[in-house]
Design a protein around this motif. Structure first.
Motif, PDB file in Angstrom:
ATOM      1  N   UNK A  94       0.542  -1.080   0.193  1.00 52.22           N
ATOM      2  CA  UNK A  94       0.185   0.100   0.076  1.00 52.22           C
ATOM      3  C   UNK A  94       0.824   1.584  -0.246  1.00 52.22           C
ATOM      4  N   UNK A  95       0.739   2.171  -0.601  1.00 51.84           N
ATOM      5  CA  UNK A  95       1.263   3.517  -0.923  1.00 51.84           C
ATOM      6  C   UNK A  95      -0.019   4.692  -1.001  1.00 51.84           C
ATOM      7  N   UNK A  96       0.777   6.109  -0.569  1.00 48.13           N
ATOM      8  CA  UNK A  96       0.346   7.114  -0.821  1.00 48.13           C
ATOM      9  C   UNK A  96       0.525   8.050  -1.277  1.00 48.13           C
ATOM     10  N   UNK A  97      -0.408   9.070  -1.869  1.00 49.22           N
ATOM     11  CA  UNK A  97       0.338   9.895  -2.429  1.00 49.22           C
ATOM     12  C   UNK A  97      -0.696  10.848  -2.347  1.00 49.22           C
ATOM     13  N   UNK A  98       0.023  11.385  -1.352  1.00 53.69           N
ATOM     14  CA  UNK A  98      -1.036  12.921  -0.145  1.00 53.69           C
ATOM     15  C   UNK A  98      -1.583  14.127  -0.839  1.00 53.69           C
ATOM     16  N   UNK A  99      -0.799  14.097  -1.801  1.00 51.07           N
ATOM     17  CA  UNK A  99      -1.192  15.539  -2.965  1.00 51.07           C
ATOM     18  C   UNK A  99      -2.275  15.208  -3.659  1.00 51.07           C
ATOM     19  N   UNK A 100      -1.759  13.898  -4.176  1.00 53.19           N
ATOM     20  CA  UNK A 100      -3.632  14.016  -4.645  1.00 53.19           C
ATOM     21  C   UNK A 100      -4.311  12.972  -3.641  1.00 53.19           C
ATOM     22  N   UNK A 101      -4.566  13.335  -2.487  1.00 55.95           N
ATOM     23  CA  UNK A 101      -5.572  12.440  -1.752  1.00 55.95           C
ATOM     24  C   UNK A 101      -6.326  10.612  -2.636  1.00 55.95           C
ATOM     25  N   UNK A 102      -4.350  10.143  -2.971  1.00 57.76           N
ATOM     26  CA  UNK A 102      -5.684   8.674  -3.204  1.00 57.76           C
ATOM     27  C   UNK A 102      -4.371   7.878  -2.710  1.00 57.76           C
ATOM     28  N   UNK A 103      -4.728   6.690  -2.317  1.00 57.37           N
ATOM     29  CA  UNK A 103      -3.778   5.315  -1.887  1.00 57.37           C
ATOM     30  C   UNK A 103      -3.587   3.991  -2.866  1.00 57.37           C
ATOM     31  N   UNK A 104      -2.833   3.587  -2.586  1.00 56.90           N
ATOM     32  CA  UNK A 104      -2.928   2.971  -4.011  1.00 56.90           C
ATOM     33  C   UNK A 104      -2.768   1.188  -3.563  1.00 56.90           C
ATOM     34  N   UNK A 105      -3.276   0.436  -3.722  1.00 54.94           N
ATOM     35  CA  UNK A 105      -2.569  -1.692  -3.344  1.00 54.94           C
ATOM     36  C   UNK A 105      -2.777  -1.687  -5.194  1.00 54.94           C
ATOM     37  N   UNK A 106      -1.232  -1.698  -4.543  1.00 54.11           N
ATOM     38  CA  UNK A 106      -0.399  -2.871  -5.607  1.00 54.11           C
ATOM     39  C   UNK A 106      -0.819  -4.633  -4.898  1.00 54.11           C
ATOM     40  N   UNK A 107      -1.287  -5.551  -5.849  1.00 54.24           N
ATOM     41  CA  UNK A 107      -1.188  -6.143  -5.774  1.00 54.24           C
ATOM     42  C   UNK A 107      -0.294  -7.076  -6.344  1.00 54.24           C
TER      43      UNK A 107
END
Length: 129
Positions: free
Chosen positions: A71-84
């Protein structure tokens, strides 16, 4: 109004990879930790992993995904990601992101959904064998 919108799900073969996104509006990731849950057909919803607002590392609730999911986050974009990665048929589920009421979180918090104040609508991930 707080809103979480997941995207990126779909059909993938076993061993493949998918990246899910969770775009948030109405609050800042700086103020809230985020978690991913999933619900497989006929099963209860379960926690997967989470991340604090300062992105200090993934906290895994589900041991079976450690080493495969990140899991990672881009706080500037207000988006989190889940790489599976290295997906398995048993990973088939609807995946949900959820906002935690505090900026910091540890995995045991995912035992209960009661402290997660907002949820996305979910995105389906289907892994074929």
């Amino acid at each position: 109004e707080v809103q979480l919108v997941e995207s990126g799900g779909g059909l993938v073969q076993a061993g493949g990879s998918v990246r899910l996104s969770c775009a948030a509006s109405g609050f800042k990731f700086d103020d809230h930790a985020i978690a991913w849950f999933r619900q497989a057909p006929g099963k209860d919803r379960e926690g997967v992993l989470c991340i604090s607002s300062n992105d200090d590392g993934n906290q895994y609730y589900l041991n079976s995904v450690e080493g495969r999911f990140t899991m990672s986050s881009d706080n500037a974009e207000n988006t989190v990601y889940l790489q599976m990665n290295s997906l398995k048929p048993e990973d088939t589920a609807v995946y949900y992101c959820a906002e935690y009421y505090l900026p910091y979180i540890t995995a045991p918090a995912m035992t209960s959904a009661k402290d997660f104040t907002s949820w996305g609508q979910g995105t389906q991930v289907t892994v074929s064998s």
